[in-house]
Scaffold this motif. Structure first.
Motif, short mmCIF file in Angstrom:
data_model
loop_
_atom_site.label_atom_id
_atom_site.label_comp_id
_atom_site.label_asym_id
_atom_site.label_seq_id
_atom_site.Cartn_x
_atom_site.Cartn_y
_atom_site.Cartn_z
N PHE A 20 13.90 8.89 -44.07
CA PHE A 20 14.30 8.24 -45.31
C PHE A 20 15.28 7.10 -45.05
O PHE A 20 16.07 7.13 -44.12
N HIS B 59 16.42 18.46 -41.56
CA HIS B 59 17.62 17.80 -42.08
C HIS B 59 18.62 17.58 -40.94
O HIS B 59 18.77 18.42 -40.05
N CYS C 166 14.09 15.25 -50.58
CA CYS C 166 13.71 15.95 -49.35
C CYS C 166 12.81 17.15 -49.67
O CYS C 166 11.74 17.32 -49.07
N ASN C 167 13.24 17.98 -50.60
CA ASN C 167 12.41 19.11 -51.01
C ASN C 167 11.11 18.63 -51.63
O ASN C 167 10.03 19.19 -51.38
N ALA D 146 19.14 9.86 -40.50
CA ALA D 146 17.75 10.22 -40.22
C ALA D 146 17.00 9.01 -39.70
O ALA D 146 16.32 9.06 -38.66
N CYS E 86 7.72 7.91 -51.57
CA CYS E 86 7.78 8.35 -50.17
C CYS E 86 6.43 8.89 -49.72
O CYS E 86 5.95 8.58 -48.62
N ASN F 42 21.43 5.67 -43.05
CA ASN F 42 20.93 7.04 -43.14
C ASN F 42 20.73 7.52 -41.71
O ASN F 42 19.95 6.92 -40.96
N GLY G 123 15.38 13.93 -42.82
CA GLY G 123 16.24 13.51 -43.91
C GLY G 123 17.69 13.87 -43.66
O GLY G 123 18.02 14.66 -42.78
N GLU H 234 13.53 22.98 -41.94
CA GLU H 234 13.35 23.62 -43.23
C GLU H 234 12.14 24.55 -43.21
O GLU H 234 11.07 24.18 -42.71
N ALA I 51 15.62 23.43 -48.90
CA ALA I 51 15.64 21.99 -48.67
C ALA I 51 16.30 21.25 -49.83
O ALA I 51 16.18 20.03 -49.95
N THR J 45 13.64 6.63 -50.13
CA THR J 45 14.19 7.87 -50.69
C THR J 45 13.96 7.85 -52.19
O THR J 45 14.89 7.80 -53.00
N PHE K 80 9.77 19.55 -42.00
CA PHE K 80 10.91 18.73 -42.42
C PHE K 80 12.15 19.21 -41.68
O PHE K 80 12.38 20.41 -41.55
#
Length: 213
Positions: free
Chosen positions: A8, A165, A141-142, A19, A47, A17, A67, A78, A136, A42, A163
């Protein structure tokens, strides 16, 4: 394996970010895997739209999205994305809202089919702070993890999806007292180790990595 790794872009008034910064620094080859690195917005829906456009151009064995999770101390794969997409937008033809279709036809949740315990343990074994996460959140993100699960269930049955984090990096917490961070080098190392642990055998390790809170 060919793996699409997404990250993201900055959000919530942040200039960077971690990430995206980390994914941009990943090598193009990780172990036996060839990596395609891509930044994504994001933004709900957009996305996934960017990812779906890339899937039309190339075939991948796995998609791993990265993320930011400000406030976490560890890199955290996640386990699950839950169906909490409340936004409603119609498709280009003005038909039934996209999220409504997914909410009605999709599962209440989708578990990542990547070996998330194996990825977590690989990072821990490499001395990287890591933990398996069972939430998440409820932001983009979720949303993306759930949408990737829906995409797998409806269109790409042979693709692995997951995914991860990552925490803030130090320059983000200068004005955030008592907020944890992790060096960018450590994040890059952790993600590299995690990606190397992905394999065509998606069966996960039988190890206890749960939390009591």
């Amino acid at each position: 394996m060919k793996i699409l790794v997404t990250a993201f872009d900055p959000f919530n008034h942040e200039k960077i970010n971690p990430a995206l910064e980390a994914v941009q620094r990943l090598p193009d080859i990780v172990g036996e895997h060839t990596i395609t690195k891509m930044g994504i917005p994001t933004v709900f829906h957009e996305c996934l739209t960017v990812i779906k456009q890339q899937l039309k151009l190339e075939t991948y064995d796995a998609i791993l999205a990265i993320g930011q999770a400000g406030g976490r101390y560890e890199i955290s794969p996640e386990r699950i994305g839950i169906n909490v997409d409340d936004a409603r937008i119609p498709d280009n033809q003005g038909n039934q809202p996209i999220d409504q279709v997914i909410q009605e036809n999709g599962a209440p949740a989708y578990f990542s089919n990547m070996p998330v315990k194996r990825l977590t343990q690989a990072m821990k074994d490499a001395g990287i702070p890591a933990s398996l996460s069972n939430s998440a959140g409820t932001f983009v993100c979720n949303h993306l993890l759930y949408q990737l699960g829906y995409l797998h269930a409806t269109s790409y049955p042979n693709i692995q999806f997951g995914f991860i984090h990552v925490p803030f990096i130090p320059e983000q917490v200068i004005n955030k007292p008592d907020t944890p961070s992790m060096s960018l080098d450590t994040i890059v190392k952790g993600l590299t180790v995690a990606i190397a642990a992905i394999s065509t055998n998606s069966h996960d390790d039988s190890i206890a990595l749960g939390q009591t809170h």
